[in-house]
Write a protein that holds these residues in place. Structure first.
Motif, PDB file in Angstrom:
ATOM      1  N   ALA A   1      65.703  -3.137  54.526  1.00 46.38           N
ATOM      2  CA  ALA A   1      65.064  -2.306  53.138  1.00 46.38           C
ATOM      3  C   ALA A   1      63.328  -1.569  52.753  1.00 46.38           C
ATOM      4  O   ALA A   1      63.002  -1.177  51.977  1.00 46.38           O
ATOM      5  CB  ALA A   1      64.877  -3.697  52.367  1.00 46.38           C
ATOM      6  N   VAL A   2      62.015  -2.591  53.761  1.00 46.51           N
ATOM      7  CA  VAL A   2      60.864  -2.061  53.636  1.00 46.51           C
ATOM      8  C   VAL A   2      60.593  -1.024  54.542  1.00 46.51           C
ATOM      9  O   VAL A   2      61.158  -0.943  56.175  1.00 46.51           O
ATOM     10  CB  VAL A   2      59.938  -3.380  54.319  1.00 46.51           C
ATOM     11  N   PRO A   3      60.163   0.123  53.500  1.00 46.73           N
ATOM     12  CA  PRO A   3      59.958   1.209  54.735  1.00 46.73           C
ATOM     13  C   PRO A   3      58.603   0.887  56.103  1.00 46.73           C
ATOM     14  O   PRO A   3      58.078   0.325  55.333  1.00 46.73           O
ATOM     15  CB  PRO A   3      59.417   2.659  54.269  1.00 46.73           C
ATOM     16  N   ASN A   4      58.015   1.884  56.871  1.00 42.55           N
ATOM     17  CA  ASN A   4      57.793   1.600  57.694  1.00 42.55           C
ATOM     18  C   ASN A   4      56.129   2.312  57.240  1.00 42.55           C
ATOM     19  O   ASN A   4      54.806   1.244  57.275  1.00 42.55           O
ATOM     20  CB  ASN A   4      57.002   2.481  59.192  1.00 42.55           C
ATOM     21  N   ARG A   5      56.147   3.310  56.495  1.00 38.14           N
ATOM     22  CA  ARG A   5      54.925   4.011  55.753  1.00 38.14           C
ATOM     23  C   ARG A   5      55.151   3.245  54.249  1.00 38.14           C
ATOM     24  O   ARG A   5      55.649   3.541  53.363  1.00 38.14           O
ATOM     25  CB  ARG A   5      55.175   5.376  55.352  1.00 38.14           C
ATOM     26  N   LEU A   6      54.128   2.560  53.664  1.00 39.17           N
ATOM     27  CA  LEU A   6      54.269   1.759  52.113  1.00 39.17           C
ATOM     28  C   LEU A   6      52.701   2.710  51.650  1.00 39.17           C
ATOM     29  O   LEU A   6      52.135   2.835  51.557  1.00 39.17           O
ATOM     30  CB  LEU A   6      53.365   0.497  52.564  1.00 39.17           C
ATOM     31  N   THR A   7      53.722   3.099  50.484  1.00 37.21           N
ATOM     32  CA  THR A   7      53.004   4.222  49.432  1.00 37.21           C
ATOM     33  C   THR A   7      51.716   3.856  48.843  1.00 37.21           C
ATOM     34  O   THR A   7      52.566   2.428  48.206  1.00 37.21           O
ATOM     35  CB  THR A   7      53.496   5.278  48.673  1.00 37.21           C
ATOM     36  N   ALA A   8      50.334   4.695  48.152  1.00 36.83           N
ATOM     37  CA  ALA A   8      49.772   3.736  47.471  1.00 36.83           C
ATOM     38  C   ALA A   8      49.149   4.054  46.229  1.00 36.83           C
ATOM     39  O   ALA A   8      49.023   5.329  45.965  1.00 36.83           O
ATOM     40  CB  ALA A   8      48.497   4.044  48.227  1.00 36.83           C
TER      41      ALA A   8
ATOM     42  N   LEU B   1      59.801  -0.634  46.379  1.00 37.84           N
ATOM     43  CA  LEU B   1      60.089  -2.348  45.780  1.00 37.84           C
ATOM     44  C   LEU B   1      58.515  -2.798  46.778  1.00 37.84           C
ATOM     45  O   LEU B   1      58.578  -3.708  46.154  1.00 37.84           O
ATOM     46  CB  LEU B   1      60.882  -2.268  47.107  1.00 37.84           C
ATOM     47  N   HIS B   2      57.295  -2.470  46.938  1.00 36.59           N
ATOM     48  CA  HIS B   2      56.687  -3.306  47.689  1.00 36.59           C
ATOM     49  C   HIS B   2      55.398  -2.895  46.480  1.00 36.59           C
ATOM     50  O   HIS B   2      54.642  -3.921  46.736  1.00 36.59           O
ATOM     51  CB  HIS B   2      55.704  -2.160  48.966  1.00 36.59           C
ATOM     52  N   CYS B   3      55.832  -2.386  45.671  1.00 34.99           N
ATOM     53  CA  CYS B   3      54.661  -2.213  44.647  1.00 34.99           C
ATOM     54  C   CYS B   3      55.234  -2.756  43.251  1.00 34.99           C
ATOM     55  O   CYS B   3      53.954  -2.360  42.194  1.00 34.99           O
ATOM     56  CB  CYS B   3      53.958  -0.794  44.562  1.00 34.99           C
ATOM     57  N   CYS B   4      56.241  -3.626  43.143  1.00 30.36           N
ATOM     58  CA  CYS B   4      56.334  -3.655  41.809  1.00 30.36           C
ATOM     59  C   CYS B   4      56.743  -5.052  41.655  1.00 30.36           C
ATOM     60  O   CYS B   4      57.634  -5.742  42.699  1.00 30.36           O
ATOM     61  CB  CYS B   4      57.191  -3.137  40.896  1.00 30.36           C
ATOM     62  N   ALA B   5      56.515  -5.925  40.725  1.00 28.66           N
ATOM     63  CA  ALA B   5      57.523  -7.457  40.861  1.00 28.66           C
ATOM     64  C   ALA B   5      58.736  -7.838  40.848  1.00 28.66           C
ATOM     65  O   ALA B   5      58.634  -8.628  41.486  1.00 28.66           O
ATOM     66  CB  ALA B   5      56.506  -8.021  39.296  1.00 28.66           C
ATOM     67  N   PRO B   6      59.823  -6.957  40.039  1.00 20.02           N
ATOM     68  CA  PRO B   6      60.989  -7.137  40.665  1.00 20.02           C
ATOM     69  C   PRO B   6      61.618  -6.478  42.370  1.00 20.02           C
ATOM     70  O   PRO B   6      62.040  -7.726  42.751  1.00 20.02           O
ATOM     71  CB  PRO B   6      61.645  -6.246  39.482  1.00 20.02           C
ATOM     72  N   GLY B   7      60.269  -5.496  42.537  1.00 21.50           N
ATOM     73  CA  GLY B   7      61.143  -5.024  43.960  1.00 21.50           C
ATOM     74  C   GLY B   7      60.876  -6.112  44.742  1.00 21.50           C
ATOM     75  O   GLY B   7      61.291  -6.475  45.910  1.00 21.50           O
ATOM     76  N   LYS B   8      59.231  -7.236  45.158  1.00 18.25           N
ATOM     77  CA  LYS B   8      58.231  -7.367  45.231  1.00 18.25           C
ATOM     78  C   LYS B   8      59.613  -9.387  45.581  1.00 18.25           C
ATOM     79  O   LYS B   8      59.775  -9.706  46.482  1.00 18.25           O
ATOM     80  CB  LYS B   8      57.131  -8.101  44.999  1.00 18.25           C
TER      81      LYS B   8
ATOM     82  N   LEU C   1      62.672  -9.070  47.449  1.00 18.77           N
ATOM     83  CA  LEU C   1      62.211  -8.492  49.356  1.00 18.77           C
ATOM     84  C   LEU C   1      62.471 -10.048  49.414  1.00 18.77           C
ATOM     85  O   LEU C   1      63.119 -10.170  50.775  1.00 18.77           O
ATOM     86  CB  LEU C   1      61.186  -7.619  49.034  1.00 18.77           C
ATOM     87  N   ALA C   2      61.890 -10.396  48.720  1.00 20.60           N
ATOM     88  CA  ALA C   2      61.260 -12.287  48.990  1.00 20.60           C
ATOM     89  C   ALA C   2      62.627 -13.011  49.335  1.00 20.60           C
ATOM     90  O   ALA C   2      62.675 -14.047  50.207  1.00 20.60           O
ATOM     91  CB  ALA C   2      60.292 -12.566  48.427  1.00 20.60           C
TER      92      ALA C   2
END
Length: 267
Positions: free
Chosen positions: A170-177, A149-156, A159-160
């Motif tokens: 929904a937001v994990p503690n660790r956001l993968t790069a 979710l944190h790194c693509c346009a539809p996901g963000k 989330l918003a």
């Protein structure tokens, strides 16, 4: 005015109808509560969060379990959404895809780019439909594929639009790069989500895939709830077109939400 058997009967019928509606509303509230807690909740936790009597919650959970709308898992008796929910969701999703296909096609023709339709599922964005651009150089994601979710346009975008409590879950503690451009801290992501709430549009600037950028918006209607529409493009065609993509997406969002009606309940 004298009280007659008929007037008493009518009043009793109104009270029964009102009580039935209240029970349905409470059951829906329980289902939404469980939707926001994928790991499940005990009966005591449901009572605490929903503010109803233990006996009332017990009856509602028992009735929902009997219909397959909730299930009990684990030794602690944690309630989760039941097997009937995915079946209903699949039917709603099929209707959504049919309903939105003409809008995706219009947007794709207008922009001459691929247009994706996606939904929030199991803490990721899942692509459920796509209109592929008629270009030799184009961005294509497989229908059925899931992105963080944190790194693509539809996901963000999705989330918003979430309520605060559901967002934290929904937001994990660790956001993968995924790439060198991915936002990897929660504060940075929350700052970007604030911007998305103000503008209505989310951007992915090579945050999921190097060479691919995208713009996306969340849509919500009474017909089938929440989804996202996004336009992925090769970055070389994206740079400098951000506002045009945003305007086209917002116009499509307005058309869809006007045609299908606003959402009347929480996600």
């Amino acid at each position: 005015m004298p009280v007659t058997d008929q007037s008493v009967g009518q009043e009793t019928k109104r009270e029964a109808t009102s009580g039935g509606i209240q029970v349905i509303a409470r059951a829906a509230e329980v289902l939404r509560l469980l939707q926001a807690a994928p790991s499940g909740l005990t009966q005591a936790e449901v009572v605490e969060r929903i503010g109803l009597a233990k006996s009332t919650v017990h009856r509602i959970l028992g009735a929902l379990e009997g219909e397959g709308l909730v299930t009990v898992a684990g030794t602690r008796g944690r309630y989760r959404l039941g097997p009937e929910i995915p079946r209903m969701a699949a039917s709603v999703r099929s209707a959504m895809i049919v309903d939105l296909r003409p809008y995706l096609e219009d947007l794709s023709r207008q922009l001459e780019e691929t247009v994706d339709l996606s939904v929030l599922e199991d803490h990721q964005v899942v692509f459920v439909d796509q209109v592929i651009a008629d270009r030799r150089l184009r961005a294509v994601s497989a229908v059925g594929a899931g992105f963080p979710l944190h790194c693509c346009a539809p996901g963000k975008a999705l989330l918003a639009a979430l309520p605060a409590t559901a967002l934290e879950d929904a937001v994990p503690n660790r956001l993968t790069a995924e790439t060198p451009h991915t936002l990897t801290t929660r504060p940075a992501l929350h700052r970007e989500l604030d911007v998305i709430r103000r503008t209505g549009v989310a951007f992915d600037r090579e945050e999921h895939t190097v060479g691919i950028s995208a713009a996306g918006v969340a849509i919500r209607t009474a017909a089938w709830g929440a989804a996202a529409i996004s336009v992925p493009t090769p970055t070389q065609r994206f740079t400098g077109r951000e506002q045009a993509l945003a305007d086209a997406l917002l116009h499509a969002k307005d058309r869809i939400e006007t045609d299908f009606g606003p959402v009347k309940s929480a996600w």
